[in-house]
Design a protein around this motif. Structure first.
Motif, PDB file in Angstrom:
ATOM      1  N   ALA A 312       0.849  -1.197   0.000  1.00  0.00           N
ATOM      2  CA  ALA A 312       0.000   0.000   0.000  1.00  0.00           C
ATOM      3  C   ALA A 312       0.884   1.245   0.000  1.00  0.00           C
ATOM      4  O   ALA A 312       2.115   1.139   0.036  1.00  0.00           O
ATOM      5  N   CYS A 313       0.260   2.401  -0.033  1.00  0.00           N
ATOM      6  CA  CYS A 313       0.983   3.684   0.074  1.00  0.00           C
ATOM      7  C   CYS A 313       0.327   4.546   1.163  1.00  0.00           C
ATOM      8  O   CYS A 313      -0.882   4.420   1.403  1.00  0.00           O
ATOM      9  N   GLY A 314       1.108   5.446   1.712  1.00  0.00           N
ATOM     10  CA  GLY A 314       0.580   6.492   2.599  1.00  0.00           C
ATOM     11  C   GLY A 314      -0.214   5.944   3.767  1.00  0.00           C
ATOM     12  O   GLY A 314       0.200   5.003   4.466  1.00  0.00           O
ATOM     13  N   THR A 315      -1.372   6.542   3.968  1.00  0.00           N
ATOM     14  CA  THR A 315      -2.233   6.143   5.085  1.00  0.00           C
ATOM     15  C   THR A 315      -2.602   4.662   5.005  1.00  0.00           C
ATOM     16  O   THR A 315      -2.669   3.961   6.017  1.00  0.00           O
ATOM     17  N   SER A 316      -2.823   4.180   3.793  1.00  0.00           N
ATOM     18  CA  SER A 316      -3.193   2.765   3.640  1.00  0.00           C
ATOM     19  C   SER A 316      -2.038   1.867   4.091  1.00  0.00           C
ATOM     20  O   SER A 316      -2.254   0.769   4.606  1.00  0.00           O
ATOM     21  N   TRP A 317      -0.819   2.351   3.897  1.00  0.00           N
ATOM     22  CA  TRP A 317       0.347   1.602   4.359  1.00  0.00           C
ATOM     23  C   TRP A 317       0.352   1.567   5.893  1.00  0.00           C
ATOM     24  O   TRP A 317       0.664   0.556   6.513  1.00  0.00           O
ATOM     25  N   ILE A 359      -3.768  -2.740  -0.301  1.00  0.00           N
ATOM     26  CA  ILE A 359      -4.717  -1.955   0.508  1.00  0.00           C
ATOM     27  C   ILE A 359      -4.794  -0.563  -0.111  1.00  0.00           C
ATOM     28  O   ILE A 359      -3.767   0.106  -0.282  1.00  0.00           O
ATOM     29  N   THR A 360      -5.978  -0.108  -0.428  1.00  0.00           N
ATOM     30  CA  THR A 360      -6.113   1.182  -1.090  1.00  0.00           C
ATOM     31  C   THR A 360      -7.511   1.745  -0.931  1.00  0.00           C
ATOM     32  O   THR A 360      -8.488   1.005  -1.072  1.00  0.00           O
ATOM     33  N   GLN A 361      -7.595   3.002  -0.606  1.00  0.00           N
ATOM     34  CA  GLN A 361      -8.901   3.654  -0.542  1.00  0.00           C
ATOM     35  C   GLN A 361      -9.453   3.807  -1.939  1.00  0.00           C
ATOM     36  O   GLN A 361     -10.540   3.356  -2.260  1.00  0.00           O
ATOM     37  N   SER A 362      -8.654   4.465  -2.793  1.00  0.00           N
ATOM     38  CA  SER A 362      -9.163   4.858  -4.117  1.00  0.00           C
ATOM     39  C   SER A 362      -9.235   3.691  -5.098  1.00  0.00           C
ATOM     40  O   SER A 362     -10.044   3.690  -6.011  1.00  0.00           O
ATOM     41  N   GLY A 363      -8.347   2.733  -4.915  1.00  0.00           N
ATOM     42  CA  GLY A 363      -8.264   1.642  -5.896  1.00  0.00           C
ATOM     43  C   GLY A 363      -7.614   2.085  -7.190  1.00  0.00           C
ATOM     44  O   GLY A 363      -7.651   1.365  -8.188  1.00  0.00           O
ATOM     45  N   GLU A 364      -6.999   3.265  -7.188  1.00  0.00           N
ATOM     46  CA  GLU A 364      -6.395   3.782  -8.419  1.00  0.00           C
ATOM     47  C   GLU A 364      -4.941   4.170  -8.236  1.00  0.00           C
ATOM     48  O   GLU A 364      -4.315   4.644  -9.190  1.00  0.00           O
ATOM     49  N   THR A 365      -4.389   4.045  -7.039  1.00  0.00           N
ATOM     50  CA  THR A 365      -3.020   4.500  -6.807  1.00  0.00           C
ATOM     51  C   THR A 365      -2.057   3.749  -7.732  1.00  0.00           C
ATOM     52  O   THR A 365      -2.000   2.513  -7.725  1.00  0.00           O
ATOM     53  N   ALA A 366      -1.315   4.517  -8.518  1.00  0.00           N
ATOM     54  CA  ALA A 366      -0.501   3.911  -9.583  1.00  0.00           C
ATOM     55  C   ALA A 366       0.496   2.895  -9.029  1.00  0.00           C
ATOM     56  O   ALA A 366       0.657   1.809  -9.586  1.00  0.00           O
ATOM     57  N   GLY A 410     -12.358  14.382   1.257  1.00  0.00           N
ATOM     58  CA  GLY A 410     -11.247  15.150   1.832  1.00  0.00           C
ATOM     59  C   GLY A 410      -9.935  14.493   1.383  1.00  0.00           C
ATOM     60  O   GLY A 410      -9.837  13.260   1.375  1.00  0.00           O
ATOM     61  N   VAL A 411      -8.975  15.313   1.013  1.00  0.00           N
ATOM     62  CA  VAL A 411      -7.729  14.744   0.490  1.00  0.00           C
ATOM     63  C   VAL A 411      -7.008  13.936   1.585  1.00  0.00           C
ATOM     64  O   VAL A 411      -6.429  12.892   1.314  1.00  0.00           O
ATOM     65  N   ALA A 412      -7.068  14.413   2.813  1.00  0.00           N
ATOM     66  CA  ALA A 412      -6.450  13.649   3.906  1.00  0.00           C
ATOM     67  C   ALA A 412      -7.372  12.482   4.257  1.00  0.00           C
ATOM     68  O   ALA A 412      -8.541  12.664   4.579  1.00  0.00           O
ATOM     69  N   SER A 413      -6.806  11.307   4.193  1.00  0.00           N
ATOM     70  CA  SER A 413      -7.610  10.115   4.447  1.00  0.00           C
ATOM     71  C   SER A 413      -7.918   9.987   5.936  1.00  0.00           C
ATOM     72  O   SER A 413      -7.021  10.099   6.772  1.00  0.00           O
ATOM     73  N   THR A 414      -9.158   9.784   6.273  1.00  0.00           N
ATOM     74  CA  THR A 414      -9.540   9.640   7.688  1.00  0.00           C
ATOM     75  C   THR A 414     -10.360   8.369   7.878  1.00  0.00           C
ATOM     76  O   THR A 414      -9.876   7.375   8.400  1.00  0.00           O
ATOM     77  N   LEU A 496       1.605  12.096   9.741  1.00  0.00           N
ATOM     78  CA  LEU A 496       1.299  12.326   8.319  1.00  0.00           C
ATOM     79  C   LEU A 496       0.133  13.299   8.176  1.00  0.00           C
ATOM     80  O   LEU A 496       0.165  14.222   7.352  1.00  0.00           O
ATOM     81  N   LYS A 497      -0.896  13.120   9.020  1.00  0.00           N
ATOM     82  CA  LYS A 497      -2.063  14.009   8.933  1.00  0.00           C
ATOM     83  C   LYS A 497      -1.634  15.457   9.180  1.00  0.00           C
ATOM     84  O   LYS A 497      -2.061  16.372   8.476  1.00  0.00           O
ATOM     85  N   LEU A 498      -0.786  15.646  10.199  1.00  0.00           N
ATOM     86  CA  LEU A 498      -0.380  17.015  10.518  1.00  0.00           C
ATOM     87  C   LEU A 498       0.434  17.613   9.372  1.00  0.00           C
ATOM     88  O   LEU A 498       0.210  18.743   8.957  1.00  0.00           O
ATOM     89  N   LYS A 499       1.379  16.827   8.860  1.00  0.00           N
ATOM     90  CA  LYS A 499       2.239  17.306   7.763  1.00  0.00           C
ATOM     91  C   LYS A 499       1.405  17.720   6.577  1.00  0.00           C
ATOM     92  O   LYS A 499       1.581  18.780   6.008  1.00  0.00           O
ATOM     93  N   GLU A 500       0.506  16.817   6.172  1.00  0.00           N
ATOM     94  CA  GLU A 500      -0.117  17.049   4.872  1.00  0.00           C
ATOM     95  C   GLU A 500      -1.119  18.192   4.877  1.00  0.00           C
ATOM     96  O   GLU A 500      -1.283  18.845   3.863  1.00  0.00           O
ATOM     97  N   ILE A 501      -1.774  18.439   6.003  1.00  0.00           N
ATOM     98  CA  ILE A 501      -2.758  19.518   5.910  1.00  0.00           C
ATOM     99  C   ILE A 501      -2.357  20.804   6.612  1.00  0.00           C
ATOM    100  O   ILE A 501      -2.954  21.841   6.354  1.00  0.00           O
TER     101      ILE A 501
HETATM  102  C1  F6R Z   1      -2.953  10.578   3.310  1.00  0.00           C
HETATM  103  C2  F6R Z   1      -3.415  10.029   2.057  1.00  0.00           C
HETATM  104  C3  F6R Z   1      -2.442   9.308   1.191  1.00  0.00           C
HETATM  105  C4  F6R Z   1      -3.094   8.019   0.671  1.00  0.00           C
HETATM  106  C5  F6R Z   1      -2.178   7.339  -0.356  1.00  0.00           C
HETATM  107  C6  F6R Z   1      -2.753   6.024  -0.839  1.00  0.00           C
HETATM  108  O1  F6R Z   1      -3.975  11.202   3.996  1.00  0.00           O
HETATM  109  O2  F6R Z   1      -4.555  10.156   1.723  1.00  0.00           O
HETATM  110  O3  F6R Z   1      -1.265   9.033   1.856  1.00  0.00           O
HETATM  111  O4  F6R Z   1      -3.350   7.174   1.745  1.00  0.00           O
HETATM  112  O5  F6R Z   1      -1.999   8.191  -1.441  1.00  0.00           O
HETATM  113  O6  F6R Z   1      -3.997   6.202  -1.421  1.00  0.00           O
HETATM  114  P1  F6R Z   1      -4.981   5.000  -1.639  1.00  0.00           P
HETATM  115  O7  F6R Z   1      -5.370   4.481  -0.320  1.00  0.00           O
HETATM  116  O8  F6R Z   1      -6.140   5.593  -2.385  1.00  0.00           O
HETATM  117  O9  F6R Z   1      -4.253   3.966  -2.437  1.00  0.00           O
END
Ligand code: F6R
Length: 620
Positions: A312-317, A359-366, A410-414, A496-501
């Motif tokens: 995964a990446c980011g929050t999903s990681w 693991i991914t929220q969007s299902g599109e992370t490259a 919201g861009v920040a994943s919660t 990460l939440k604090l940094k990004e927003i």
């Molecule tokens: C942080 C955030 C990003 C995503 C990352 C993976 O708030 O939103 O770090 O978590 O870009 O995105 P998904 O989960 O869509 O693969």
């Protein structure tokens, strides 16, 4: 990254395009633009800045028509200027395109086109595709002047796509074929909305909500030709495709702000419900296990796996890190969590007995998509834990589990984070119960999981307190976030939440690791946020707090009610509900999300559209 919309039918197109771009703005908000064909002319309005500014421009200089395309940009090639905004015209204005993705060979193509006399007005890779399209169109017109214009245009599109290296979701209109949009994808998503004598196009389904429920997800290497009376989809190498129309189940309420000032706050407060939805129908009291359909693997097959890789990446990681602890504790399955961006280019030993989850929220992370494809290429079944139904990863995975969290705008994943952790708990319970987790242990976990929506509701009661604390700390420029075991990933996520927003430098660390380096950062100007609810090693974390206090570092602590020891040491305490250690991330993430939200507001940051970020990172 970047959002695309398109429409052909009888509606007034500008309104749909602007509203669609507004809903897609989370994908990129550096600039926006639309192009409309009317009276045989292509007209473009585009502007650096938010969709709101484009809307103002369109109000001053309206565009009327029934066919058009639009784009909201997350800059890759070229600064955020009006000229670099999409749509881009090709040739002498006979072609117009919008594009999401990266054309890797743009430089050499640009040089070839310049040699042919094409004049560039932007620094983008997209303008290269626009001119190339115009070039192939003029060649094809010379060769096939008698055939229907749409066939010539389609050939020009295919010839152009053959020469592009990289990724694209692309929509094209031709001045001389004014009732048609041609769109194609390779690596960047596109969904077609099917209406009655009208068609919609978008990077995801959000612009279609309220317009149509029937959708077709374009697959990689497919190209679609749309006009008001029909759609034809073809695979670029294998030929005609019979579209499979699916039904969208989202309702507009999910993407409305309601009474909330920001999507981030709305989504934070949705967590009791989103966590409940992640568990709905998935708990089996009788067998003391979870019910997970959709993995497309029998219990017998699942029992043969002896290792798990979560990528995964980011929050999903971060959610994956919690998953590692859960899977190892409940199922005794050795688990590794890999950054997808690393996994895709590494050659790790993944055996037939390794179960891989993306693991991914969007299902599109490259990167996540590429890592999944890399594993599949080597013959390993790869499953997904995903929020967006019908997204590329959800469709291409060999099976998976949906989060059912509803759209996260919201861009920040919660809420996606807490839903991912919930689903990973279910997975660990399920895999654990088919190994050696006992019936009473399974029962206890189910009972605690069932209580979580209520516990999260309780955690949200800290809102006012967090607001107060934010005022005291908003001016600091460095923060440490410290936690241990299940709360170490929570510390990473809080930072990460604090940094990004709020653009404040923050580091997340395992609390005990602090003394191996980061402690050098501690002084009166560096607050530490300790995640220190009750649990086996709480006394150790309390010692780490003492170490910070001894160096005059301000301490904010997340602790359970009545914890005198923590109250004595910390400057400020935020109360979190007392839950089992393995479920603490679900309650401890909440105050940290609120803390970053309020600090960002106090610093005048745009919480839903933080600078340089986009919701769905569809480029490498
Ligand atoms: C942080 C955030 C990003 C995503 C990352 C993976 O708030 O939103 O770090 O978590 O870009 O995105 P998904 O989960 O869509 O693969």
């Amino acid at each position: 990254m970047c959002g695309i919309v398109g429409y052909v039918g009888s509606r007034s197109v500008s309104e749909f395009l602007l509203e669609g771009l507004h809903r897609l703005e989370y994908r990129g908000y550096d600039s926006a633009g639309i192009a409309v064909i009317s009276d045989g002319e292509i007209s473009v309005r585009k502007k650096a800045g938010r969709v709101m500014e484009l809307a103002r421009l369109v109000e001053e200089q309206p565009l009327f028509g029934n066919i058009g395309i639009g784009h909201t940009r997350w800059a890759t090639h070229g600064e955020t200027t009006d000229a670099n905004s999409h749509p881009h015209l090709g040739g002498n204005g006979e072609v117009v395109i919008v594009h999401n993705g990266v054309i890797e060979n743009h430089d050499s193509l640009r040089n070839q086109l310049i040699a042919l006399g094409y004049v560039f007005h932007s620094q983008t890779d997209t303008e290269v595709a626009a001119h190339l399209m115009a070039h192939h169109l003029s060649e094809q017109l010379k060769l096939n002047s008698d055939e229907p214009c749409v066939d010539t245009c389609l050939r020009a599109v295919n010839l152009t796509l053959d020469r592009l290296k990289g990724t694209y979701g692309i929509c094209v209109m031709f001045r001389d074929c004014p009732d048609t949009i041609i769109a194609a994808r390779s690596g960047s998503p596109l969904v077609i909305g099917v209406g009655k004598n009208e068609y919609f196009l978008a990077s995801d389904s959000s612009p279609l909500i309220g317009c149509t429920q029937d959708v077709v997800y374009l697959a990689d290497n497919e190209v679609v030709v749309l006009n008001a009376t029909g759609m034809k989809i073809a695979h670029r190498t294998t030929g005609r495709v019979q579209p499979s129309i699916q039904t969208l189940d989202q309702v507009s309420a999910d993407i409305d702000l309601g009474n909330y000032p920001h999507y981030m706050l709305k989504e934070i407060f949705e967590q009791p419900t989103s966590v409940e939805n992640a568990m709905r129908g998935r708990l089996d009291e009788g067998e003391a296990t979870a019910v997970i359909g959709g993995l497309n693997l029998t219990a017998q097959q699942l029992r043969t796996f002896d290792r798990v890789v979560l990528t995964a990446c980011g929050t999903s990681w971060h959610a994956g890190l919690v998953g590692e602890y859960l899977l190892e504790e409940f199922a005794r399955l050795p688990t590794e969590v890999e950054y997808a961006s690393e996994l895709r280019y590494r050659n790790p030993p993944i055996s037939d007995r390794t179960l891989v989850f993306s693991i991914t929220q969007s299902g599109e992370t490259a990167d996540t998509l590429a890592a999944m494809r890399e594993c599949q290429r080597k013959g390993h079944p790869t499953l997904s834990i995903c929020n967006v139904v019908g997204s590329t990863i959800a469709r291409e995975a060999d099976g998976g589990i949906y989060l059912h969290a509803g759209p996260e705008i919201g861009v920040a994943s919660t809420k996606a984070f807490t839903s991912q952790v919930t689903v990973l708990s279910l997975l660990a319970l399920y895999l654990g119960r088919m190994r050696h987790l006992s019936y009473p242990a399974g029962k206890r976990i189910i009972k605690q999981l069932r209580e979580m929506p209520e516990k999260i509701e309780e955690a949200l009661k800290c809102h006012e307190r967090v607001q107060e604390i934010s005022e005291k700390y908003a001016h600091f420029n460095n923060f440490l976030y410290l936690g241990r075991l299940y709360n170490f990933p929570v510390a990473l996520e809080g930072a990460l939440k604090l940094k990004e927003i709020s653009y404040i430098h923050a580091e997340g660390y395992p609390a005990a690791e602090m003394k191996h380096g980061p402690i050098a950062l501690v002084d009166e100007q560096t607050p530490s946020v300790f995640i220190v609810p009750k649990g086996g090693i709480q006394p150790k974390v309390i010692s780490n707090m003492e170490e910070v206090k001894a160096r005059r570092g301000p301490v904010i602590a997340l602790a359970c009610e009545g914890d005198k020891e923590v109250e004595r040491i910390a400057d400020d305490v935020i109360i979190v509900p007392d839950v089992e250690e393995y479920l603490q991330p679900l309650v401890c993430a909440i105050p940290l999300q609120l803390l970053s939200y309020h600090i960002a507001l106090l610093r005048g940051c745009n919480v839903d559209r933080p600078r340089n970020l986009a919701k769905s990172v569809t480029v490498e």
